[in-house]
Design an enzyme around this catalytic site. Structure first.
Site, short mmCIF file in Angstrom:
data_model
loop_
_atom_site.label_atom_id
_atom_site.label_comp_id
_atom_site.label_asym_id
_atom_site.label_seq_id
_atom_site.Cartn_x
_atom_site.Cartn_y
_atom_site.Cartn_z
N LEU A 1 0.85 -1.19 0.00
CA LEU A 1 0.00 0.00 0.00
C LEU A 1 0.89 1.24 0.00
O LEU A 1 1.92 1.28 0.68
CB LEU A 1 -0.88 0.03 1.25
N GLY A 2 0.48 2.25 -0.74
CA GLY A 2 1.29 3.47 -0.85
C GLY A 2 1.92 3.59 -2.22
O GLY A 2 2.25 4.68 -2.66
N GLY B 1 -5.17 -7.97 -9.12
CA GLY B 1 -6.57 -7.85 -9.50
C GLY B 1 -6.73 -7.74 -11.01
O GLY B 1 -5.89 -7.12 -11.68
N GLY C 1 18.23 11.31 -19.61
CA GLY C 1 16.93 11.92 -19.36
C GLY C 1 17.05 13.08 -18.40
O GLY C 1 17.28 12.89 -17.21
N GLY D 1 11.03 8.33 -18.77
CA GLY D 1 9.57 8.34 -18.71
C GLY D 1 9.02 7.07 -18.08
O GLY D 1 9.79 6.19 -17.68
N HIS E 1 7.49 39.27 8.06
CA HIS E 1 8.86 39.63 7.67
C HIS E 1 9.85 39.18 8.73
O HIS E 1 9.58 39.38 9.91
CB HIS E 1 8.97 41.15 7.49
#
Ligand code: FAD
Length: 473
Positions: A39-40, A115, A188, A276, A452
């Site tokens: 998960l994740g 799945g 890349g 990619g 500031h």
């Protein structure tokens, strides 16, 4: 076969998937989430979180290396890469435990297996029943009313240079290194490649970036790309742009790679190929549905993430719009809200923040000037340099080339884009995101009192500059 009929089954438990599962649960729906790994997904295990944990260590290394400029002389220090990797794992584990907890807390049934979508059958007149194949060879069918596909994406290799996971690495592989290379080539010059270039140069690795296009970072403005290239070059990164490698230019050896560029051969310990990602849409049963794919095999959806099979939705990297974690979550939430008649607005990609976590950081929203011009928009830009902002000078007296630039559509005086490069801009961009969401004006941005000294004063100055009343520039 599961005894329950689920209101929605979500295929893929990455950022898009698990966030959507929580949203559906908030609406009181019965939710199943199918995840074949952890998960994740990419973001948590192979993307956003581990890379930013490593980049934090790189930043600490950079700060210590330059500590004497701040009046702190550090005589002796050394980089401990195994501790850096250990810390990365600790960060990932903490977040992973959090996601698991969230699934339990929201009563989401998690199925740990592969799945696939089935076609119409005796169990259901419509396509969409999910078959889950578990590691032990067993399987289970999950009947449902709706499906949300969030199967994500995986790294693409060069056709003539497959990942060998030893010398030729994907972004998944490089995160698992036990030792730093001495020399690293990166093919890349996009976001992922440049984040690794920035990180590795701060770890004292000799880095070369090879980009086939005419410039690095084609998704950002050319001024931003030029500014980043200048900063990284000053830190030792070598760039080859307009350099299209072929099979004859690369030779993989046992523990290094030779790359020939402009008739000269260079040797590297490792090569990262980051050109990619491809959508995970091959083996999930789409042939059993009416779903259509783009030429790049991304799932085609309408403004509310619905596919041609109106009860099947898709979100995240597998639809290939803006491949970012927060965009995937937004698409997933939109899908769920539409599925359960919550009247969501379509995802507005022009207001999605995009960040590059190099040093210096880059962040943008909407269009840059060249994109506006390409669309025949009468656009004008206004710029505020970070050197006019006290907190930016305090942060780093040597690195004051950053700036913040807004793009205005002159026909209707609206902000159509904002881009910046400089300290912590990946945080500052979220003020711009809120400003866009609230339909703010540059005058409102300029009249909002900013503390500031703070970096976000750059946005106040920018708002004032558009209104011709800036104070510090
Ligand atoms: C190196 C790197 C750095 C990045 N950094 C950032 C960043 O800083 N910020 C940012 O916004 N984005 C970043 N991204 C992009 C971000 O990780 C992705 O956009 C995001 O993870 C996409 O989420 P997703 O849920 O669509 O897909 P994924 O996170 O890829 O999740 C898909 C999940 O589906 C599962 N799955 C696939 N097929 C099946 C199946 N048949 N059955 C069951 N489960 C299945 C997979 O195992 C996976 O867990 C980065 C990516 C990389 C590679």
């Amino acid at each position: 076969m599961s005894e329950q009929q689920y209101d929605v089954v979500i295929l893929g438990g990455g950022t898009a998937g698990y966030v959507s599962a929580i949203r559906a649960s908030q609406l009181g729906k019965k939710v199943a989430l199918v995840e074949q790994a952890l998960l994740g997904g990419t973001c948590l295990h192979k993307g956003c979180i581990p890379t930013k944990a490593l980049l934090k260590s790189a930043e600490v290394m950079h700060t210590i290396t330059h500590a004497s400029e701040y009046g702190v002389d550090v005589d002796d220090f050394k980089l401990n890469f195994s501790r850096i990797q250990e810390r990365k794992a600790e960060v990932v584990n903490q977040m992973f435990n959090g996601v698991n907890h969230l699934m339990k807390y929201n009563n989401i049934d998690v199925f740990n297996g592969i799945g696939r979508i089935l076609g119409p059958s005796i169990f259901s007149p419509q396509s969409g029943t999910i078959s889950v194949e578990f590691e032990d060879g067993e399987s289970e069918l999950i009947p449902n009313k709706n499906v949300l596909i969030c199967t994500g994406s995986t790294p693409v290799s060069l056709p003539f240079l497959p990942f060998d996971h030893e010398v030729v690495l994907s972004s998944d592989d490089i995160l698992k290194l036990e030792q730093l290379p001495n020399k690293l080539a990166i093919i890349g010059g996009g976001v992922i490649g440049l984040e690794f270039a920035s990180m590795m140069t701060d770890f004292n690795v000799e880095v070369t970036v090879i980009e086939a296009g005419e410039r690095i970072l084609p998704t950002e403005s050319k001024h931003i790309a030029k500014s980043l290239k200048k900063e990284l070059t000053a830190r030792g990164v070598q760039f080859f742009e307009n350099t299209h490698l072929t099979e004859n230019d690369v030779k993989v050896m046992d523990n290094h790679i030779d790359i020939t560029i402009n008739d000269k051969t260079y040797t590297y310990d490792k090569l990262l190929v980051s050109i990619g990602r491809k959508p995970n849409t091959d083996d999930i049963g789409l042939n059993n549905t009416k779903i259509k794919l783009s030429e790049s095999n991304h799932i085609l959806v309408n403004d509310f993430q619905q596919t041609e099979d109106s009860h099947i939705y898709a979100a995240g990297d597998c639809i290939g719009k803006l491949q970012l974690a927060h965009v995937g979550s937004k698409e997933g939430i939109t899908a769920i809200d539409h599925m359960f008649e919550q009247q969501p607005l379509p995802v507005d990609y022009m207001t999605m923040p995009k960040c590059v976590y190099t040093q210096p950081e880059i962040a943008s929203i909407g269009m840059h000037l060249d994109e506006a011009k390409a669309q025949n928009i009468k656009a004008r830009t206004y710029k505020v340099p970070f050197k006019a902002i006290g907190k930016a000078v305090i942060e780093d007296t040597n690195n004051q080339n950053g700036f913040c630039e807004v793009v205005i559509d002159q026909d209707n005086d609206t902000v159509i884009g904002l881009n910046m490069i400089g300290p912590h801009v990946t945080e500052l961009i979220n003020e711009v995101s809120l400003f866009q969401f609230m339909n703010g004006s540059t005058l409102e941005l300029g009249l909002t009192t900013h503390a500031h000294p703070s970096l976000s004063e750059v946005l106040m100055e920018l708002g004032l500059k558009v209104e011709n009343r800036s104070i510090h520039v």
